[in-house]
Motif scaffolding. Sequence first.
Motif, short mmCIF file in Angstrom:
data_model
loop_
_atom_site.label_atom_id
_atom_site.label_comp_id
_atom_site.label_asym_id
_atom_site.label_seq_id
_atom_site.Cartn_x
_atom_site.Cartn_y
_atom_site.Cartn_z
N VAL A 133 -8.69 -41.96 0.61
CA VAL A 133 -7.90 -41.14 -0.50
C VAL A 133 -7.32 -42.17 -1.55
CG1 VAL A 133 -5.73 -39.60 -0.59
CG2 VAL A 133 -7.15 -39.34 1.37
N ILE A 134 -7.34 -41.60 -2.66
CA ILE A 134 -7.24 -42.67 -3.96
C ILE A 134 -6.00 -41.74 -4.57
CG2 ILE A 134 -7.53 -43.93 -5.80
CD1 ILE A 134 -8.95 -45.05 -3.25
N ALA A 135 -4.81 -42.37 -4.81
CA ALA A 135 -3.77 -41.76 -5.60
C ALA A 135 -3.06 -42.75 -6.68
CB ALA A 135 -2.68 -41.10 -4.57
N ASP A 136 -3.46 -41.97 -8.03
CA ASP A 136 -3.04 -42.68 -8.94
C ASP A 136 -3.55 -44.29 -9.05
OD1 ASP A 136 -1.85 -40.63 -10.23
OD2 ASP A 136 0.19 -41.35 -9.54
N TRP B 105 3.25 -39.10 -0.61
CA TRP B 105 3.53 -40.33 -0.85
C TRP B 105 3.90 -40.69 -2.38
CZ3 TRP B 105 0.57 -43.35 -4.63
CH2 TRP B 105 0.99 -44.66 -4.26
N SER B 106 3.25 -40.13 -3.06
CA SER B 106 3.56 -40.30 -4.58
C SER B 106 4.70 -39.83 -4.98
CB SER B 106 2.43 -39.53 -5.56
OG SER B 106 2.65 -39.73 -6.88
N ALA B 107 5.34 -38.78 -4.41
CA ALA B 107 6.87 -38.48 -4.89
C ALA B 107 7.73 -39.41 -4.27
CB ALA B 107 7.05 -36.82 -4.03
N LEU B 108 7.62 -40.05 -3.03
CA LEU B 108 8.35 -40.94 -2.46
C LEU B 108 8.44 -42.24 -3.12
CD1 LEU B 108 7.79 -40.51 1.37
CD2 LEU B 108 9.77 -39.64 0.07
N GLU B 109 7.02 -42.57 -3.72
CA GLU B 109 6.78 -43.74 -4.51
C GLU B 109 7.55 -43.67 -5.96
OE1 GLU B 109 5.07 -46.89 -4.04
OE2 GLU B 109 5.70 -46.14 -2.01
N HIS B 110 7.71 -42.36 -6.43
CA HIS B 110 8.37 -42.18 -7.61
C HIS B 110 9.99 -42.05 -7.32
CE1 HIS B 110 4.61 -41.91 -9.30
NE2 HIS B 110 4.93 -42.05 -10.55
N GLY B 111 10.37 -42.13 -6.28
CA GLY B 111 11.93 -41.95 -5.91
C GLY B 111 12.41 -40.79 -6.06
N LEU B 112 11.39 -39.50 -5.96
CA LEU B 112 11.78 -38.13 -6.05
C LEU B 112 12.76 -37.59 -5.13
CD1 LEU B 112 8.70 -36.52 -7.78
CD2 LEU B 112 10.61 -37.69 -9.00
N ASP B 113 13.51 -36.75 -5.29
CA ASP B 113 14.34 -35.89 -4.20
C ASP B 113 13.33 -34.67 -3.92
OD1 ASP B 113 15.93 -34.24 -2.94
OD2 ASP B 113 17.51 -34.04 -4.36
N LEU B 114 12.99 -34.89 -2.83
CA LEU B 114 11.83 -33.87 -2.27
C LEU B 114 12.26 -32.30 -2.27
CD1 LEU B 114 9.96 -35.76 0.75
CD2 LEU B 114 9.56 -36.08 -1.86
N ASN C 70 6.38 -26.28 -0.58
CA ASN C 70 6.63 -26.25 -2.09
C ASN C 70 5.63 -25.19 -2.51
OD1 ASN C 70 6.72 -26.52 -4.76
ND2 ASN C 70 7.71 -28.43 -4.54
N LEU C 71 5.90 -23.98 -3.11
CA LEU C 71 4.87 -23.21 -3.45
C LEU C 71 4.18 -23.53 -4.84
CD1 LEU C 71 6.60 -19.49 -2.57
CD2 LEU C 71 5.10 -20.96 -1.22
N ASP C 72 4.96 -24.06 -5.38
CA ASP C 72 4.22 -24.51 -6.65
C ASP C 72 3.23 -25.72 -6.29
OD1 ASP C 72 5.23 -22.49 -8.56
OD2 ASP C 72 6.85 -24.08 -8.74
N VAL C 73 3.42 -26.52 -5.50
CA VAL C 73 2.51 -27.61 -4.92
C VAL C 73 1.30 -27.16 -4.37
CG1 VAL C 73 2.28 -29.64 -3.49
CG2 VAL C 73 4.38 -29.51 -4.88
N ARG D 118 5.02 -33.64 -10.27
CA ARG D 118 4.20 -34.83 -9.83
C ARG D 118 2.91 -34.45 -9.21
NH1 ARG D 118 2.37 -39.00 -9.57
NH2 ARG D 118 2.87 -38.68 -11.81
N ALA D 119 2.71 -33.49 -8.64
CA ALA D 119 1.66 -32.96 -7.88
C ALA D 119 0.47 -32.74 -8.99
CB ALA D 119 1.78 -31.72 -7.27
#
Length: 231
Positions: free
Chosen positions: A75-78, A40-49, A101-104, A58-59
């Motif tokens: 669930v509360i995000a930002d 959700w956060s990545a999409l809200e920030h307009g990131l290319d997944l 995404n292994l780092d996520v 972002r994570a």
Amino acid sequence: MIIAVDGPSGSGKSSTARGVATRLGLRYLDTGATYRAVTWSALEHGLDLDDTAAVAERARELRLEVSTNPGKQFVIADDVDVTAAIREPRISESVSKIATNLDVRKELIRRQRAIIDDAQPTGGIVVEGRDIATVVATDAELKVHLTADQEARLARRGAELAAGAVTAEQLRDQIVRRDADDATVSQFLVASDGAVTIDSTHLSLEEVVDVISRLAKEAEAADVDTGDRES
């Protein structure tokens, strides 16, 4: 006590884990919600997944609060309540890119372990997800691999969603394609060492909760007995 519940999509992990936690007076953690929150956060920030580095950053930056009260999930995000938003089809369609995404995964596993540790003074926690027994909580006193045949899993996931919320094709994508994608980084399609496999295809939710609750009490009793003998 830590109870780890692994298994494929639609096998009933969330409902079962919440039921067991409520029955035994334990906390509850839906690890999948953490991946959905990052999505959700990545999409809200307009990131290319597909930009794995940006999504991982972002994570790490995300302020995230996940309820461990089985009777009151949120669930509360930002500082935004995303409890309902993370269940929307657009999140379900994209979450595998986050989960693979292994780092996520590294960041969220760290957070999940912290939540598990925090729950121990209260008596313990039931944790459900993809790789709980094999990665997140390898020292769980009880490991359960919950499964069901594909048609039963499709029917259950469809019943969880509002009528007409997704098409049959989207529903199959959520179950079959996501499992195939996630299996590239997580071993949840087969039982881990020491896990008890429960096929819920022909069992009611109450019956599955009964079985796991009984196994948990047996595991707890065995642990107490072992401790007494060692002392």
